[in-house]
Design an enzyme around this catalytic site. Structure first.
Site, PDB file in Angstrom:
ATOM      1  N   CYS A 154      -3.924  -3.925  13.982  1.00  0.00           N
ATOM      2  CA  CYS A 154      -3.389  -3.471  12.699  1.00  0.00           C
ATOM      3  C   CYS A 154      -3.634  -4.518  11.608  1.00  0.00           C
ATOM      4  O   CYS A 154      -3.278  -5.687  11.770  1.00  0.00           O
ATOM      5  CB  CYS A 154      -1.887  -3.214  12.867  1.00  0.00           C
ATOM      6  SG  CYS A 154      -1.050  -2.932  11.299  1.00  0.00           S
TER       7      CYS A 154
ATOM      8  N   CYS B 256       3.874  -7.620   7.801  1.00  0.00           N
ATOM      9  CA  CYS B 256       4.679  -7.217   8.968  1.00  0.00           C
ATOM     10  C   CYS B 256       4.706  -8.359   9.968  1.00  0.00           C
ATOM     11  O   CYS B 256       3.710  -9.061  10.153  1.00  0.00           O
ATOM     12  CB  CYS B 256       4.079  -5.971   9.627  1.00  0.00           C
ATOM     13  SG  CYS B 256       5.062  -5.364  11.021  1.00  0.00           S
TER      14      CYS B 256
ATOM     15  N   GLU C 128       7.423  -2.765   9.286  1.00  0.00           N
ATOM     16  CA  GLU C 128       8.188  -2.135  10.352  1.00  0.00           C
ATOM     17  C   GLU C 128       9.546  -1.705   9.771  1.00  0.00           C
ATOM     18  O   GLU C 128      10.412  -2.551   9.492  1.00  0.00           O
ATOM     19  CB  GLU C 128       8.350  -3.142  11.506  1.00  0.00           C
ATOM     20  CG  GLU C 128       9.359  -2.751  12.567  1.00  0.00           C
ATOM     21  CD  GLU C 128       9.227  -1.309  13.057  1.00  0.00           C
ATOM     22  OE1 GLU C 128       8.114  -0.849  13.355  1.00  0.00           O
ATOM     23  OE2 GLU C 128      10.269  -0.618  13.106  1.00  0.00           O
TER      24      GLU C 128
ATOM     25  N   CYS D   2      -3.134   0.950   7.294  1.00  0.00           N
ATOM     26  CA  CYS D   2      -2.018   0.050   7.464  1.00  0.00           C
ATOM     27  C   CYS D   2      -2.484  -1.326   7.055  1.00  0.00           C
ATOM     28  O   CYS D   2      -2.925  -2.099   7.875  1.00  0.00           O
ATOM     29  CB  CYS D   2      -1.596   0.104   8.925  1.00  0.00           C
ATOM     30  SG  CYS D   2       0.047  -0.482   9.222  1.00  0.00           S
TER      31      CYS D   2
ATOM     32  N   GLU E  64       0.812  -1.217   0.000  1.00  0.00           N
ATOM     33  CA  GLU E  64       0.000   0.000   0.000  1.00  0.00           C
ATOM     34  C   GLU E  64       0.845   1.267   0.000  1.00  0.00           C
ATOM     35  O   GLU E  64       1.855   1.356   0.711  1.00  0.00           O
ATOM     36  CB  GLU E  64      -0.863   0.033   1.263  1.00  0.00           C
ATOM     37  CG  GLU E  64      -1.980  -0.953   1.199  1.00  0.00           C
ATOM     38  CD  GLU E  64      -2.935  -0.793   2.362  1.00  0.00           C
ATOM     39  OE1 GLU E  64      -3.710  -1.731   2.581  1.00  0.00           O
ATOM     40  OE2 GLU E  64      -2.904   0.246   3.047  1.00  0.00           O
TER      41      GLU E  64
ATOM     42  N   CYS F  41       0.849  -6.434  15.796  1.00  0.00           N
ATOM     43  CA  CYS F  41       0.012  -5.563  16.632  1.00  0.00           C
ATOM     44  C   CYS F  41      -1.452  -5.935  16.379  1.00  0.00           C
ATOM     45  O   CYS F  41      -1.875  -6.067  15.229  1.00  0.00           O
ATOM     46  CB  CYS F  41       0.258  -4.086  16.302  1.00  0.00           C
ATOM     47  SG  CYS F  41       1.988  -3.648  16.497  1.00  0.00           S
TER      48      CYS F  41
ATOM     49  N   ASN G 221      -8.789   3.074  13.975  1.00  0.00           N
ATOM     50  CA  ASN G 221      -9.517   2.836  12.738  1.00  0.00           C
ATOM     51  C   ASN G 221      -9.883   1.352  12.753  1.00  0.00           C
ATOM     52  O   ASN G 221      -8.997   0.503  12.639  1.00  0.00           O
ATOM     53  CB  ASN G 221      -8.597   3.183  11.566  1.00  0.00           C
ATOM     54  CG  ASN G 221      -9.351   3.228  10.272  1.00  0.00           C
ATOM     55  OD1 ASN G 221     -10.549   3.454  10.250  1.00  0.00           O
ATOM     56  ND2 ASN G 221      -8.648   2.994   9.194  1.00  0.00           N
TER      57      ASN G 221
ATOM     58  N   SER H  44       5.717   4.162  18.126  1.00  0.00           N
ATOM     59  CA  SER H  44       4.339   3.763  18.432  1.00  0.00           C
ATOM     60  C   SER H  44       4.309   3.136  19.817  1.00  0.00           C
ATOM     61  O   SER H  44       4.916   2.092  20.040  1.00  0.00           O
ATOM     62  CB  SER H  44       3.846   2.753  17.391  1.00  0.00           C
ATOM     63  OG  SER H  44       3.868   3.343  16.115  1.00  0.00           O
ATOM     64  N   LEU H  45       3.581   3.760  20.739  1.00  0.00           N
ATOM     65  CA  LEU H  45       3.557   3.249  22.115  1.00  0.00           C
ATOM     66  C   LEU H  45       2.274   2.454  22.396  1.00  0.00           C
ATOM     67  O   LEU H  45       2.319   1.287  22.710  1.00  0.00           O
ATOM     68  CB  LEU H  45       3.652   4.416  23.098  1.00  0.00           C
ATOM     69  CG  LEU H  45       5.034   4.885  23.517  1.00  0.00           C
ATOM     70  CD1 LEU H  45       4.910   5.975  24.580  1.00  0.00           C
ATOM     71  CD2 LEU H  45       5.892   3.738  24.052  1.00  0.00           C
TER      72      LEU H  45
ATOM     73  N   CYS I 171       2.383   8.260   2.193  1.00  0.00           N
ATOM     74  CA  CYS I 171       2.646   7.253   3.223  1.00  0.00           C
ATOM     75  C   CYS I 171       3.098   5.990   2.497  1.00  0.00           C
ATOM     76  O   CYS I 171       2.365   5.462   1.650  1.00  0.00           O
ATOM     77  CB  CYS I 171       1.355   7.018   4.000  1.00  0.00           C
ATOM     78  SG  CYS I 171       1.477   5.682   5.180  1.00  0.00           S
TER      79      CYS I 171
HETATM   80  N1  SAH Z   1       5.363  -0.372  11.849  1.00  0.00           N
HETATM   81  C1  SAH Z   1       5.445   1.007  12.132  1.00  0.00           C
HETATM   82  C2  SAH Z   1       4.914   1.879  11.021  1.00  0.00           C
HETATM   83  C3  SAH Z   1       3.661   1.445  10.336  1.00  0.00           C
HETATM   84  S1  SAH Z   1       2.197   1.538  11.302  1.00  0.00           S
HETATM   85  C4  SAH Z   1       4.750   1.324  13.450  1.00  0.00           C
HETATM   86  O1  SAH Z   1       4.057   0.466  13.973  1.00  0.00           O
HETATM   87  O2  SAH Z   1       4.967   2.421  13.944  1.00  0.00           O
HETATM   88  C5  SAH Z   1       1.941   3.295  11.444  1.00  0.00           C
HETATM   89  C6  SAH Z   1       1.046   3.696  12.617  1.00  0.00           C
HETATM   90  O3  SAH Z   1      -0.329   3.317  12.374  1.00  0.00           O
HETATM   91  C7  SAH Z   1       1.441   3.047  13.931  1.00  0.00           C
HETATM   92  O4  SAH Z   1       1.446   3.989  14.973  1.00  0.00           O
HETATM   93  C8  SAH Z   1       0.337   2.043  14.127  1.00  0.00           C
HETATM   94  O5  SAH Z   1       0.195   1.675  15.460  1.00  0.00           O
HETATM   95  C9  SAH Z   1      -0.859   2.767  13.559  1.00  0.00           C
HETATM   96  N2  SAH Z   1      -1.981   1.897  13.250  1.00  0.00           N
HETATM   97  C10 SAH Z   1      -1.947   0.662  12.719  1.00  0.00           C
HETATM   98  N3  SAH Z   1      -3.194   0.183  12.575  1.00  0.00           N
HETATM   99  C11 SAH Z   1      -4.036   1.132  13.034  1.00  0.00           C
HETATM  100  C12 SAH Z   1      -5.454   1.218  13.171  1.00  0.00           C
HETATM  101  N4  SAH Z   1      -6.234   0.224  12.801  1.00  0.00           N
HETATM  102  N5  SAH Z   1      -5.985   2.353  13.696  1.00  0.00           N
HETATM  103  C13 SAH Z   1      -5.180   3.367  14.073  1.00  0.00           C
HETATM  104  N6  SAH Z   1      -3.838   3.350  13.983  1.00  0.00           N
HETATM  105  C14 SAH Z   1      -3.261   2.236  13.469  1.00  0.00           C
HETATM  106 FE1  SF4 Z   2       3.613  -3.831  12.003  1.00  0.00          FE
HETATM  107 FE2  SF4 Z   2       3.329  -1.243  12.611  1.00  0.00          FE
HETATM  108 FE3  SF4 Z   2       1.199  -2.775  12.009  1.00  0.00          FE
HETATM  109 FE4  SF4 Z   2       2.485  -3.142  14.304  1.00  0.00          FE
HETATM  110  S1  SF4 Z   2       1.344  -1.301  13.689  1.00  0.00           S
HETATM  111  S2  SF4 Z   2       1.811  -4.762  12.917  1.00  0.00           S
HETATM  112  S3  SF4 Z   2       4.575  -2.771  13.689  1.00  0.00           S
HETATM  113  S4  SF4 Z   2       2.863  -2.248  10.655  1.00  0.00           S
END
Ligand code: SAH
Ligand code: SF4
Length: 359
Positions: free
Chosen positions: A123, A116, A167, A340, A96, A120, A297, A221-222, A109
């Site tokens: 995601c 990945c 990531e 994502c 994407e 998470c 989201n 990302s915390l 983006c």
């Molecule tokens: N892997 C990296 C970068 C890609 S994700 C990371 O995790 O930081 C980019 C951001 O989108 C991250 O902060 C992730 O936690 C957030 N994200 C992923 N899925 C999401 C969702 N469904 N709703 C809101 N934020 C989301």
């Molecule tokens: Fe990977 Fe970032 Fe999605 Fe976590 S939020 S699964 S690190 S892409």
């Protein structure tokens, strides 16, 4: 790619391209002509590169290739700002890329991996697992793809966020080689301060980034401010506990004298209460930190809801009481279903049901 596949020129940084050409007996000047053709002129084929010596063109034709990404699917968001692209790689993988066209400051983006490995829970990319790392050329190729779209309407690209699929620090070398290409002053010359690399918190990568002074803005990302709460959302939190992660972040801020953005996806009842905000405020208080809060989201694979606007405001107020500034990221562009991996999963679901893929 098999090892006998000709080199994709987009995989090479300018020094690496120079080394290749010098092995073939060409002087640095020819490297710069080619580089400028690829990234300034944005030629699609060697024949189009202006001023290239014909013997170099022949050698390049024999030993290298120029690999472009193809549009597999695209969609436009209802607000008209967001153009979501599912791009196809040479081996058929899809990734994407999302273009957000705010006048005069387009943002893209981009993805760094197909899928990945970090898992998470909320995601869509995490829910699909890792297929493979992207090469530098596949990361750069996403920028060239959107540049062509923007050029057609006289717009220019300003911001790049590495927040698509994958990531970035799990694919460190390829990602940072791609960043080197993007910021090269004789090529695309994107401003490093407008490039944001977002990581789930890969501690060795953050430390390496601090030592190497790669010219990007870092976002971490915390989503949880205690190990137990974080690990329930972000499994990578078990591998790199908060104490280690925050140490690495403090090291980065001290070494680079640069602030870090912390991302917090707000999930109703899960991590959006005043208690959560106090724990986060205490964790970040005193650091040169800024929090981006992003209401969840929703994805098909996760049963959670975005926080209500009132909870979002209350969360921010508590953070401010700890001296921690924050911004709500609007749920458009990367925050809507291109976020994502969501476009890819939606397209795959539709094709499994054999429905047309147009929106
Ligand atoms: N892997 C990296 C970068 C890609 S994700 C990371 O995790 O930081 C980019 C951001 O989108 C991250 O902060 C992730 O936690 C957030 N994200 C992923 N899925 C999401 C969702 N469904 N709703 C809101 N934020 C989301
Ligand atoms: Fe990977 Fe970032 Fe999605 Fe976590 S939020 S699964 S690190 S892409």
């Amino acid at each position: 790619m098999p090892s006998d596949t000709p080199t994709n020129l987009y995989d090479l940084t300018r020094p690496a391209l120079g080394a290749l050409l010098s092995d073939w007996g060409f002087r640095p000047h020819h490297r710069d002509v080619l580089w400028s053709g690829l990234y300034r002129q944005q030629a699609r084929a060697l024949d189009e590169v202006e001023g290239l010596r014909s013997d170099l063109r022949d050698t390049l034709r024999e030993r290298t290739r120029l690999s472009h990404l193809a549009t597999h699917h695209e969609a436009f968001s209802s607000d008209g700002f967001t153009h979501k692209l599912l791009l196809r790689l040479e081996d058929g993988q899809t990734i994407e890329t999302v273009l957000m066209r705010f006048k005069g400051r387009a943002t893209v983006c981009i993805s760094t991996q197909a899928g990945c490995a970090m898992g998470c829970v909320f995601c869509a990319t995490g829910q699909m697992g890792l297929s493979r790392h992207l090469t530098p050329g596949e990361i750069v190729g996403q920028i060239l793809h959107v540049q062509r779209i923007l050029r057609a309407s006289g717009e220019s690209l300003r911001n790049v966020v590495l927040m698509g699929m994958g990531e970035p620090l799990h694919n460190y070398d390829n990602t940072l080689a791609a960043v080197d290409v993007l910021v090269d002053p004789l090529g695309l010359a994107l401003a490093p301060r407008f490039i944001t690399l977002s990581t789930v918190g890969v501690v060795p990568g953050i430390r390496r980034l601090a030592d190497e002074d790669r010219p990007v803005q870092l976002a971490v990302s915390l989503h949880g401010a205690t190990d137990a709460e974080r690990a329930a959302l972000v499994p990578a939190g078990r591998r790199w506990p908060l104490a280690e992660l925050m140490d690495a972040c403090r090291y980065y801020i001290a070494r680079r004298k640069r602030r870090i953005f912390f991302e917090w996806t707000l999930i109703a009842g899960r991590n959006d209460t005043s208690e959560h905000a106090h724990t986060l405020g205490a964790l970040l208080g005193g650091m040169d930190a800024h929090v981006n809060v992003i209401p969840l989201n929703p994805t098909v694979g996760y049963d959670g809801d975005p926080s209500q606007p009132a909870s979002v405001r209350a969360f921010q107020d508590v953070l401010m009481s700890h001296g921690v500034p924050s911004t709500v990221r609007q749920r458009r562009g990367i925050d809507i279903d291109a976020g994502c991996g969501q476009l890819k999963s939606a397209v795959e679901r539709r094709s499994r049901r054999s429905l047309p893929t147009s929106p």
